[in-house]
Design a protein around this motif. Structure first.
Motif: not given
Length: 200
Positions: A23-31, A57-63, A39-46
């Protein structure tokens, strides 16, 4: 995934980093699909950046506090990400209220139309799937063809890539790959058909 950054993201290793973070991976990709800077930060960081973002994200949405700083029901990370937390995160990040809709058999055709409308309007749609007893996994619908019967493009965090989902599979409730039974979708409220709301 469409657009320049969709193509760049598709070249990354987008597999969920552990068994409970789909679920957290889905939220990161949706963002990332809706936020070019992110998106640029994700691509640059690999891969390392993607993994770090998913775990954060998982920590955030379950807090006990949601993305807007409001109290929310904390959740056990060991059992994944609940759909109402996904709806709150998407609502807070996009400014568009999102709701959770149950994919009961008689509502699937109508909700499929709403999923298509949302995706074509630029809103990726989280889709919960599982067994006949429980939802077990979260996918992200990222694209749809122009015709009602066209397949959907679905990001599967277990695979780390996009695959095709035939529209009829969703309507009949018998998905041919992975978990077989569709349970919930998280939709923009203004594109969601009227009906009873689940917790969001």
């Amino acid at each position: 995934m469409t657009g320049r950054w969709g193509g760049e993201l598709a070249r990354l290793d987008l597999r969920q980093p552990d068994q409970r973070s789909c679920g957290a991976a889905v939220l990161v990709l949706a963002e990332a699909l809706g936020n070019e800077r992110y998106a640029r930060r994700l691509v640059a960081g690999g891969r390392p950046r993607f993994t770090a973002e998913v775990l954060a994200m998982h920590r955030r949405v379950t807090s006990a506090v949601d993305v807007a700083g409001r109290p929310q029901l904390p959740w056990w990370r060991a059992v994944g990400t609940p759909p109402w937390a996904v709806a709150r995160q998407l609502s807070g990040r996009t400014g568009v209220p999102h709701v959770v809709r149950a994919l009961w058999p008689r509502r699937r055709s109508r909700l499929l139309a709403a999923v298509r409308a949302a995706v074509l309007a630029g809103h990726p749609v989280p889709l919960y799937v599982g067994t006949a007893r429980l939802p077990r996994h979260v996918l992200l619908v990222t694209g749809a063809g122009p015709q009602p019967g066209d397949p959907l493009s679905v990001y599967d965090p277990a695979l780390g890539r996009t695959r095709r989902l035939r529209a009829q599979e969703l309507v009949t409730g018998s998905l041919s790959q992975g978990w077989a039974v569709p349970w919930f979708v998280v939709l923009p409220a203004r594109l969601s058909p009227a009906g009873r709301r689940t917790r969001a």
